[in-house]
Structure formats: C-alpha cells, structure tokens
Scaffold this motif. Structure first.
Motif, PDB file in Angstrom:
ATOM      1  N   ALA A 265       0.790  -1.079   0.127  1.00  0.00           N
ATOM      2  CA  ALA A 265       0.195   0.051  -0.122  1.00  0.00           C
ATOM      3  C   ALA A 265       0.731   1.131  -0.066  1.00  0.00           C
ATOM      4  O   ALA A 265       0.512   2.145  -0.734  1.00  0.00           O
ATOM      5  N   ALA A 266       2.064   1.194   0.703  1.00  0.00           N
ATOM      6  CA  ALA A 266       2.868   2.268   0.873  1.00  0.00           C
ATOM      7  C   ALA A 266       3.510   2.609  -0.725  1.00  0.00           C
ATOM      8  O   ALA A 266       3.649   3.694  -1.169  1.00  0.00           O
ATOM      9  N   ALA A 267       3.972   1.572  -1.383  1.00  0.00           N
ATOM     10  CA  ALA A 267       4.404   1.606  -2.759  1.00  0.00           C
ATOM     11  C   ALA A 267       3.427   2.174  -3.760  1.00  0.00           C
ATOM     12  O   ALA A 267       3.432   3.043  -4.499  1.00  0.00           O
ATOM     13  N   ASN A 268       2.084   1.818  -3.543  1.00  0.00           N
ATOM     14  CA  ASN A 268       1.104   2.697  -4.192  1.00  0.00           C
ATOM     15  C   ASN A 268       0.982   3.880  -3.909  1.00  0.00           C
ATOM     16  O   ASN A 268       0.795   4.695  -5.109  1.00  0.00           O
ATOM     17  N   LEU A 269       0.911   4.318  -2.803  1.00  0.00           N
ATOM     18  CA  LEU A 269       0.618   5.500  -2.148  1.00  0.00           C
ATOM     19  C   LEU A 269       1.762   6.645  -2.894  1.00  0.00           C
ATOM     20  O   LEU A 269       1.462   7.684  -3.443  1.00  0.00           O
ATOM     21  N   ALA A 270       2.945   5.917  -2.641  1.00  0.00           N
ATOM     22  CA  ALA A 270       3.929   6.792  -3.311  1.00  0.00           C
ATOM     23  C   ALA A 270       3.949   7.245  -4.696  1.00  0.00           C
ATOM     24  O   ALA A 270       4.464   8.406  -5.073  1.00  0.00           O
ATOM     25  N   LYS A 271       3.234   6.404  -5.650  1.00  0.00           N
ATOM     26  CA  LYS A 271       3.273   6.758  -6.810  1.00  0.00           C
ATOM     27  C   LYS A 271       1.970   7.838  -7.262  1.00  0.00           C
ATOM     28  O   LYS A 271       1.784   8.451  -8.323  1.00  0.00           O
ATOM     29  N   VAL A 272       1.023   8.158  -6.043  1.00  0.00           N
ATOM     30  CA  VAL A 272      -0.012   8.754  -6.565  1.00  0.00           C
ATOM     31  C   VAL A 272      -0.120   9.971  -5.486  1.00  0.00           C
ATOM     32  O   VAL A 272      -1.070  10.765  -5.563  1.00  0.00           O
ATOM     33  N   ILE A 273       0.688  10.131  -4.457  1.00  0.00           N
ATOM     34  CA  ILE A 273       0.620  11.175  -3.664  1.00  0.00           C
ATOM     35  C   ILE A 273       0.762  12.559  -4.453  1.00  0.00           C
ATOM     36  O   ILE A 273       0.253  13.405  -3.745  1.00  0.00           O
ATOM     37  N   SER A 274       1.526  12.717  -5.463  1.00  0.00           N
ATOM     38  CA  SER A 274       1.480  13.855  -6.323  1.00  0.00           C
ATOM     39  C   SER A 274       0.049  14.320  -6.565  1.00  0.00           C
ATOM     40  O   SER A 274       0.069  15.674  -6.939  1.00  0.00           O
TER      41      SER A 274
END
Length: 305
Positions: free
Chosen positions: A35-44
């Motif tokens: 979930a952290a890896a996925n969040l890192a890709k969309v946080i922007s």
C-alpha cells in the motif's frame, strides 16, 4: 510603514515557515509495504489541493503577526493577481504571489505569466514554498524550504529566457483597461515560429531591420508593435508550456531548486527519493519505505483484526 518594509517583514515571516507543519489535512499511514508503494506513486495527485490549502493558511499566518496590526490586513485574492495583498494604509499595495511546490513531482509546474508592466512599482514578490508530508508520503504537509524573490525579476528573467525572435516571441496582453476587472488581460504568452525555412529567413531580415538590440525583449508599446507585425506576417503557434517556473532560468529559483533537491529527509535527499519513487522496481520501493518508516504487513493484519 512603507511598501518595501512591509514586503521585507512579510518575507521574513514566510522564510521562517521552514519546518512548519500545516494542520490542514492528514494522509494516514499505509497499512502495508504494498500500500505504501502504491501511495508513493499517487501522492503527487494531492499536490494541487494541499498547495491551495497552504496558500490560504499562509494569509492567516501573516495576519497573526503583530507587525501589521496598525496598518491593515493581508487578504487572499481568488481569482486575481497576486494571490495575497495587503488591504490598509500602505501604498502602493504590497502583495505576494504564492507558489506551493511538491518536489517529488516531475518539476515546478507553477506558471508565472504576469506582464512585466505590472511590476513597475516593484510591490509584488513571489513566495515559493516547497513541501512534503511529514513522513514523505503520509502525515501532514511540512514546509521544507522557502524562497522569496521579486516578482519583477521573475517576469524579466522569463521574457529574457524565452524571447528569441523570430524563432520564439513573447507578446504582452492587449490594452484592456477599459474593460471590467474580470475581462481584463494581464498575462503574457509565448509563441513558436511555424513557417517554412524561406519564411524564417524573411522573418530574420525583418528582425534585423529593427536595429541593434532589436531582438532584446521590451514590454514597451513601441517594441510590442514590432512583435505584433512579425506575428501578423508569419505563422506562430501558442506554446502551452510557456512560463513554467522550472524553465525560466532565474538564478534564485535555480539555487532554490538545488537546495530543495539536496535536502535530506528520512535518510535520503529529496533527489534520491524522487529517483527511487519514480522507478519501476516496486520491491525496492517497498523495502525502502518499510525500513525507513516501519511499514510492515503486520499493520495490515492489525487493521483487519
């Protein structure tokens, strides 16, 4: 208090926001490394929303300072330029154009298109606020660096950088002062030459006829008339990337960018984090986030229970 004193005082207060955490929105901790890896890709994608919230709250912070109490208040303009102006006894009216930057994104996407002619009194400054979530990809937004500079210098650097007639021209807005405020045009635009090679040679001769330094940008009506003559005789297309602050090549902005990208957060520089999170190796991203922030699969199990 005069305008420059007000701008300098407010600028110092804005510079002091480095390290400030805005209690405007919280992104919760991811429940697993995946979930952290996925969040890192969309946080922007949250950047525009949080950027606006930061801009609004900056006005409140300035109004909390006693320096300005006897003279008036800072107010947000939306829409309008600049973002923040001082309403009160200080003339000419001081103002700040506030640009929030999320440096894990690809570049500083904010644009600065206001005409040089709007800065003759040098009463508007630009404040750039770089921010990240407290824990890089989650938490509240935290200011990691601030840059305050003259709006006049930004407009001049932009026009000098882009304007290269006949290949590229910068056009001032038409005189629309007779219109109501919502219909007035205040932005410059950039245009790229689209004619043939033979037409380009003709255009070069026309620019040469303007005399020495004829290719140097000026916002004056006389010079703009020459540019409009060029624009009317040859084919140009509107450049939609014109005036992005990342491409203006302003020395203070370049220094600020280098400072931000070299800032260490949670064991790596912003530049290193950006490179890591932009990569395609999900396992490397998961491992880095798990080790730095203690995000484990146990968090997900605890949530289910």
């Amino acid at each position: 208090m005069d305008t420059q004193t007000a701008l300098n005082l407010a600028g110092k207060h804005l510079q002091a926001l480095k390290g400030h955490i805005f209690n405007v929105l919280t992104v919760t901790k991811p429940v697993s490394p995946a979930a952290a890896a996925n969040l890192a890709k969309v946080i922007s994608k949250l950047s525009p929303l949080l950027g606006n919230l930061i801009e609004f709250n900056t006005v409140e912070i300035l109004n909390d300072k006693p320096d300005f109490n006897a003279h008036g208040t800072w107010q947000r303009q939306d829409p309008g330029f600049p973002d923040t102006i001082f309403r009160g006894s200080i003339k000419p009216v001081p103002g700040f154009e506030i640009k929030a930057w999320f440096p894990l994104a690809t570049e500083i996407t904010a644009r600065f298109k206001e005409s040089q002619s709007h800065f003759t009194k040098n009463n508007t400054h630009v404040a750039m606020l770089a921010w990240l979530p407290e824990k890089l990809i989650y938490g509240k937004p935290e200011i990691i660096a601030v840059c305050v500079l003259s709006g006049k210098s930004v407009a001049a650097a932009r026009d000098t950088h882009y304007h290269n007639p006949p290949d590229y021209i910068v056009l001032e807005p038409e005189d629309t002062t007779a219109r109501t405020s919502n219909l007035q045009q205040t932005n410059t635009n950039g245009y790229k030459f689209q004619g043939t090679a033979k037409e380009f040679q003709r255009a070069k001769k026309l620019v040469a006829s303007w005399g020495r330094c004829g290719d140097k940008y000026k916002p004056t009506p006389e010079y703009q008339a020459k540019i409009r003559q060029l624009f009317s005789k040859f084919s140009y297309r509107l450049d939609t990337n014109f005036a992005k602050m990342d491409r203006i090549v302003h020395p203070e902005i370049e220094k600020f960018k280098n400072e931000v990208m070299g800032t260490e957060v949670h064991g790596l520089t912003v530049q290193e984090w950006r490179g890591l999170l932009a990569g395609k190796d999900d396992e490397t991203i998961r491992a880095a986030l798990e080790s730095r922030f203690g995000i484990t699969a146990q968090d997900s199990k605890a949530l289910v229970q």
